[in-house]
Design a protein around this motif. Sequence first.
Motif, mmCIF file in Angstrom:
data_model
loop_
_atom_site.group_PDB
_atom_site.id
_atom_site.type_symbol
_atom_site.label_atom_id
_atom_site.label_comp_id
_atom_site.label_asym_id
_atom_site.label_seq_id
_atom_site.Cartn_x
_atom_site.Cartn_y
_atom_site.Cartn_z
ATOM 1 N N LYS A 92 -5.212 -56.085 18.240
ATOM 2 C CA LYS A 92 -5.168 -54.669 17.880
ATOM 3 C C LYS A 92 -5.073 -54.503 16.371
ATOM 4 O O LYS A 92 -5.690 -53.603 15.773
ATOM 5 N N ASP A 93 -4.314 -55.387 15.730
ATOM 6 C CA ASP A 93 -4.215 -55.374 14.279
ATOM 7 C C ASP A 93 -5.577 -55.680 13.652
ATOM 8 O O ASP A 93 -5.986 -55.039 12.673
ATOM 9 N N ALA A 94 -6.300 -56.656 14.217
ATOM 10 C CA ALA A 94 -7.627 -56.995 13.699
ATOM 11 C C ALA A 94 -8.584 -55.812 13.855
ATOM 12 O O ALA A 94 -9.381 -55.520 12.953
ATOM 13 N N ALA A 95 -8.503 -55.113 14.986
ATOM 14 C CA ALA A 95 -9.389 -53.966 15.218
ATOM 15 C C ALA A 95 -9.141 -52.860 14.192
ATOM 16 O O ALA A 95 -10.079 -52.156 13.785
ATOM 17 N N SER A 96 -7.899 -52.723 13.751
ATOM 18 C CA SER A 96 -7.598 -51.693 12.749
ATOM 19 C C SER A 96 -8.155 -52.067 11.381
ATOM 20 O O SER A 96 -8.443 -51.191 10.556
ATOM 21 N N ARG A 97 -8.308 -53.379 11.138
ATOM 22 C CA ARG A 97 -8.828 -53.844 9.845
ATOM 23 C C ARG A 97 -10.336 -53.993 9.837
ATOM 24 O O ARG A 97 -10.958 -54.031 8.773
ATOM 25 N N TYR A 98 -10.939 -54.095 11.024
ATOM 26 C CA TYR A 98 -12.401 -54.264 11.125
ATOM 27 C C TYR A 98 -12.982 -53.219 12.085
ATOM 28 O O TYR A 98 -13.563 -53.559 13.119
ATOM 29 N N PRO A 99 -12.844 -51.935 11.743
ATOM 30 C CA PRO A 99 -13.308 -50.892 12.671
ATOM 31 C C PRO A 99 -14.821 -50.880 12.876
ATOM 32 O O PRO A 99 -15.302 -50.326 13.869
ATOM 33 N N ALA A 100 -15.564 -51.494 11.947
ATOM 34 C CA ALA A 100 -17.031 -51.476 12.058
ATOM 35 C C ALA A 100 -17.581 -52.715 12.761
ATOM 36 O O ALA A 100 -18.795 -52.847 12.899
ATOM 37 N N ASP A 101 -16.707 -53.624 13.201
ATOM 38 C CA ASP A 101 -17.182 -54.862 13.817
ATOM 39 C C ASP A 101 -17.548 -54.602 15.272
ATOM 40 O O ASP A 101 -16.678 -54.433 16.135
ATOM 41 N N ALA A 102 -18.856 -54.603 15.559
ATOM 42 C CA ALA A 102 -19.332 -54.285 16.907
ATOM 43 C C ALA A 102 -18.943 -55.354 17.918
ATOM 44 O O ALA A 102 -18.651 -55.048 19.079
ATOM 45 N N GLN A 103 -18.927 -56.612 17.492
ATOM 46 C CA GLN A 103 -18.589 -57.695 18.416
ATOM 47 C C GLN A 103 -17.121 -57.600 18.842
ATOM 48 O O GLN A 103 -16.791 -57.814 20.011
ATOM 49 N N LEU A 104 -16.242 -57.271 17.902
ATOM 50 C CA LEU A 104 -14.828 -57.100 18.223
ATOM 51 C C LEU A 104 -14.635 -55.902 19.145
ATOM 52 O O LEU A 104 -13.868 -55.975 20.118
ATOM 53 N N ALA A 105 -15.317 -54.811 18.856
ATOM 54 C CA ALA A 105 -15.215 -53.622 19.712
ATOM 55 C C ALA A 105 -15.696 -53.926 21.129
ATOM 56 O O ALA A 105 -15.101 -53.464 22.112
ATOM 57 N N ARG A 106 -16.763 -54.731 21.238
ATOM 58 C CA ARG A 106 -17.288 -55.106 22.559
ATOM 59 C C ARG A 106 -16.289 -55.985 23.310
ATOM 60 O O ARG A 106 -16.095 -55.832 24.522
ATOM 61 N N LEU A 107 -15.642 -56.913 22.600
ATOM 62 C CA LEU A 107 -14.624 -57.762 23.215
ATOM 63 C C LEU A 107 -13.496 -56.916 23.796
ATOM 64 O O LEU A 107 -13.084 -57.107 24.954
ATOM 65 N N VAL A 108 -12.990 -55.985 22.993
ATOM 66 C CA VAL A 108 -11.893 -55.126 23.451
ATOM 67 C C VAL A 108 -12.316 -54.308 24.665
ATOM 68 O O VAL A 108 -11.589 -54.223 25.665
ATOM 69 N N GLN A 109 -13.507 -53.730 24.616
ATOM 70 C CA GLN A 109 -13.971 -52.900 25.725
ATOM 71 C C GLN A 109 -14.165 -53.729 26.990
ATOM 72 O O GLN A 109 -13.787 -53.303 28.099
ATOM 73 N N ASP A 110 -14.735 -54.921 26.836
ATOM 74 C CA ASP A 110 -14.928 -55.800 27.995
ATOM 75 C C ASP A 110 -13.593 -56.105 28.673
ATOM 76 O O ASP A 110 -13.478 -56.055 29.906
ATOM 77 N N LEU A 111 -12.587 -56.442 27.866
ATOM 78 C CA LEU A 111 -11.299 -56.833 28.433
ATOM 79 C C LEU A 111 -10.546 -55.629 29.008
ATOM 80 O O LEU A 111 -9.827 -55.770 30.009
ATOM 81 N N ARG A 112 -10.710 -54.484 28.417
ATOM 82 C CA ARG A 112 -10.096 -53.278 28.989
ATOM 83 C C ARG A 112 -10.709 -52.951 30.350
ATOM 84 O O ARG A 112 -10.022 -52.440 31.243
ATOM 85 N N ASN A 113 -11.982 -53.284 30.508
ATOM 86 C CA ASN A 113 -12.670 -52.989 31.763
ATOM 87 C C ASN A 113 -12.285 -53.941 32.890
ATOM 88 O O ASN A 113 -12.274 -53.553 34.065
ATOM 89 N N VAL A 114 -11.976 -55.200 32.545
ATOM 90 C CA VAL A 114 -11.758 -56.200 33.602
ATOM 91 C C VAL A 114 -10.285 -56.536 33.822
ATOM 92 O O VAL A 114 -9.945 -57.155 34.838
ATOM 93 N N SER A 115 -9.392 -56.149 32.907
ATOM 94 C CA SER A 115 -7.990 -56.569 33.008
ATOM 95 C C SER A 115 -7.050 -55.382 32.843
ATOM 96 O O SER A 115 -6.967 -54.779 31.770
#
Length: 291
Positions: free
Chosen positions: A192-215
């Motif tokens: 979550k800290d990394a996401a706040s520092r890299y808001p434009a990183d599409a790969q990180l955003a996709r990782l977070v969304q994938d994990l929110r969907n499955v877990s």
Amino acid sequence: MAASRSRPRPGFGELLRAWRDRLSPSDAGITVTSGRRAPGLRREELARLSGLSVDYVLRLEQGRATSPSAQVVGALARTLQLSRPERDRLYRSAGLLPPQDGTVGTHVPAGVQRLAARLGDVPIGVFAADWTLLWWNAMWTALHGDASMLPASERNLARALFGDGIARASMRPVRSERGHDAFAASIVADLKDAASRYPADAQLARLVQDLRNVSDDFARHWATGTPGPHTTDRKTIMHPEIGEILLDCDVLVVPDADLRMVTYTAAAGSRDAGKLALLRVTGGHTAPAHP
């Protein structure tokens, strides 16, 4: 965002060969024998350390493979311990745009790799800010299994903890002294800290969304957790050959590169130090490969 590709430029294979010849095997963590003739890395060593086949590296060097992916180029750049300008040159010679500022970095500085290579008795893994495993040594493989057998997209600790793919299935059982929920929460907090520092990183955003969907656990920690770093812990790893090993797990942050160097150690003379010594000797395989 996927890397944009232009027409591949000549010279990719020449760069690979020149930088392979330049890199000292000892700096790459390879024991040099007296009869060695190669001035730098052998082709099979570059392939193994990069998680590629020898045939593919040969085709890249000969110019017969002309469209390496950004993941392949990044892995080769890390193995060859390139500087940032050299890394960018390698990307461009492959017809790819170099990684852009504002995204999670995957560059492991040569000094970090040399330091880790000299600590060959210690299991070491180097992770990006999104907990993707970028570099690891032989002792890490002996303790946790061979990460090169996983697709690059699955070499991620958060996917291993919360995902439903190969990463989770291949993760050896690990028990945190703080409890599984606290360990999992700390990884999400760091992500979550990394996401706040890299808001434009599409790969990180996709990782977070994938994990929110499955877990549901990931979604719960993401919704309620406070951003913060994951640091020291004591963990029991269930090794398929050695059995349980209780180790101190320390996370050393490389600030300028935003990397996490994860190390596992045991007190000298302890039973678990003896188990680590056995891993060094056997590579994690105490039984013969064939009957």
